[in-house]
Design a protein around this motif. Structure first.
Motif, short mmCIF file in Angstrom:
data_model
loop_
_atom_site.label_atom_id
_atom_site.label_comp_id
_atom_site.label_asym_id
_atom_site.label_seq_id
_atom_site.Cartn_x
_atom_site.Cartn_y
_atom_site.Cartn_z
N LEU A 163 0.83 -1.21 0.00
CA LEU A 163 0.00 0.00 0.00
C LEU A 163 0.86 1.26 0.00
CD1 LEU A 163 -2.96 -0.69 2.45
CD2 LEU A 163 -3.04 -0.43 -0.01
N VAL A 164 1.88 1.27 0.80
CA VAL A 164 2.73 2.45 0.89
C VAL A 164 3.46 2.67 -0.43
CG1 VAL A 164 4.71 3.48 2.06
CG2 VAL A 164 2.95 2.32 3.39
N ARG A 165 3.92 1.61 -1.07
CA ARG A 165 4.57 1.75 -2.38
C ARG A 165 3.60 2.24 -3.45
NH1 ARG A 165 7.86 -2.84 -0.95
NH2 ARG A 165 6.26 -4.24 -1.69
N ALA A 166 2.34 1.84 -3.35
CA ALA A 166 1.35 2.17 -4.37
C ALA A 166 0.90 3.63 -4.33
CB ALA A 166 0.14 1.25 -4.23
N ILE A 167 1.21 4.37 -3.27
CA ILE A 167 0.74 5.76 -3.20
C ILE A 167 1.39 6.63 -4.27
CG2 ILE A 167 0.11 5.67 -0.77
CD1 ILE A 167 2.60 7.31 -0.16
N ALA A 168 2.53 6.21 -4.80
CA ALA A 168 3.18 6.99 -5.85
C ALA A 168 2.44 6.86 -7.18
CB ALA A 168 4.63 6.53 -6.03
N ALA A 169 1.72 5.77 -7.37
CA ALA A 169 1.09 5.51 -8.66
C ALA A 169 -0.43 5.66 -8.64
CB ALA A 169 1.45 4.10 -9.12
N LYS A 170 -1.06 5.62 -7.47
CA LYS A 170 -2.51 5.61 -7.41
C LYS A 170 -3.04 6.65 -6.42
CE LYS A 170 -3.04 0.74 -8.52
NZ LYS A 170 -3.72 -0.49 -8.17
N THR A 171 -4.27 7.06 -6.66
CA THR A 171 -4.94 7.95 -5.72
C THR A 171 -5.44 7.13 -4.53
OG1 THR A 171 -7.11 7.66 -6.72
CG2 THR A 171 -5.73 9.43 -7.61
N ASP A 172 -5.83 7.82 -3.49
CA ASP A 172 -6.37 7.13 -2.32
C ASP A 172 -7.65 6.36 -2.68
OD1 ASP A 172 -4.28 8.16 -0.90
OD2 ASP A 172 -5.48 9.48 0.36
N ASP A 173 -8.49 6.96 -3.53
CA ASP A 173 -9.72 6.27 -3.94
C ASP A 173 -9.41 4.97 -4.68
OD1 ASP A 173 -11.42 8.12 -2.79
OD2 ASP A 173 -11.59 9.32 -4.62
N ALA A 174 -8.40 5.00 -5.55
CA ALA A 174 -8.02 3.80 -6.28
C ALA A 174 -7.46 2.74 -5.34
CB ALA A 174 -7.00 4.13 -7.37
N LEU A 175 -6.70 3.17 -4.35
CA LEU A 175 -6.16 2.22 -3.37
C LEU A 175 -7.28 1.61 -2.53
CD1 LEU A 175 -2.98 4.12 -2.17
CD2 LEU A 175 -3.07 2.00 -3.46
N LEU A 176 -8.26 2.42 -2.16
CA LEU A 176 -9.39 1.89 -1.40
C LEU A 176 -10.19 0.90 -2.24
CD1 LEU A 176 -10.61 5.06 0.51
CD2 LEU A 176 -9.34 3.12 1.42
N ALA A 177 -10.31 1.17 -3.54
CA ALA A 177 -11.01 0.23 -4.43
C ALA A 177 -10.23 -1.08 -4.51
CB ALA A 177 -11.17 0.84 -5.81
N ASP A 178 -8.91 -1.01 -4.56
CA ASP A 178 -8.08 -2.24 -4.58
C ASP A 178 -8.26 -3.03 -3.29
OD1 ASP A 178 -7.16 -1.47 -7.05
OD2 ASP A 178 -5.15 -0.89 -6.36
N ILE A 179 -8.29 -2.33 -2.17
CA ILE A 179 -8.47 -3.00 -0.88
C ILE A 179 -9.85 -3.65 -0.83
CG2 ILE A 179 -8.68 -2.67 1.61
CD1 ILE A 179 -6.62 -0.38 1.32
N ALA A 180 -10.86 -2.93 -1.31
CA ALA A 180 -12.22 -3.48 -1.32
C ALA A 180 -12.30 -4.74 -2.16
CB ALA A 180 -13.20 -2.43 -1.83
N ALA A 181 -11.54 -4.79 -3.26
CA ALA A 181 -11.52 -5.99 -4.10
C ALA A 181 -10.81 -7.15 -3.40
CB ALA A 181 -10.84 -5.67 -5.43
N LEU A 182 -9.78 -6.83 -2.62
CA LEU A 182 -9.05 -7.87 -1.89
C LEU A 182 -9.84 -8.39 -0.69
CD1 LEU A 182 -5.44 -6.42 -1.72
CD2 LEU A 182 -6.17 -8.44 -2.99
N ARG A 183 -10.50 -7.48 0.00
CA ARG A 183 -11.22 -7.82 1.22
C ARG A 183 -12.72 -7.78 0.97
NH1 ARG A 183 -8.79 -7.10 6.32
NH2 ARG A 183 -10.78 -7.94 6.96
#
Length: 102
Positions: A46-66
């Motif tokens: 997650l910390v590495r992904a902040i350079a490439a994605k917005t917070d909303d996109a990261l939350l969407a990725d987490i929602a897909a995982l969980r």
């Protein structure tokens, strides 16, 4: 000798922009680290992904995982993590409000 008011404002603007950008980056990184901790995920991806994605996109990725986690619960956890991260950063580094010229 004349004082360069425009130069002083330009220098202040550059300094303040860099300082605020640094605070914003640290806030995002710490928020994602705390969120990963709250959700029992490894924080590094997650910390590495902040350079490439917005917070909303990261939350969407987490929602897909969980899939066991409701999106409202995820958003609430994100807001708790962001609030805690901001509180800790302000305590460590001071308030990020711009400094005024005196």
């Amino acid at each position: 000798m004349a004082w360069d008011l425009a130069g002083a404002f330009r220098k202040k603007g550059e300094h303040e922009s860099a300082r605020l950008d640094d605070f914003a980056f640290r806030l995002r990184a710490r928020t994602m680290r705390l969120l990963a901790e709250m959700l029992g995920l490894g924080p590094d991806p997650l910390v590495r992904a902040i350079a490439a994605k917005t917070d909303d996109a990261l939350l969407a990725d987490i929602a897909a995982l969980r899939v066991d986690l409701d999106r409202d619960a995820l958003n609430a956890a994100y807001l708790r993590a962001r609030t805690e991260a901001r509180r800790a950063l302000v305590a460590e580094r001071g308030d990020p409000s711009p400094h005024r010229l005196a």
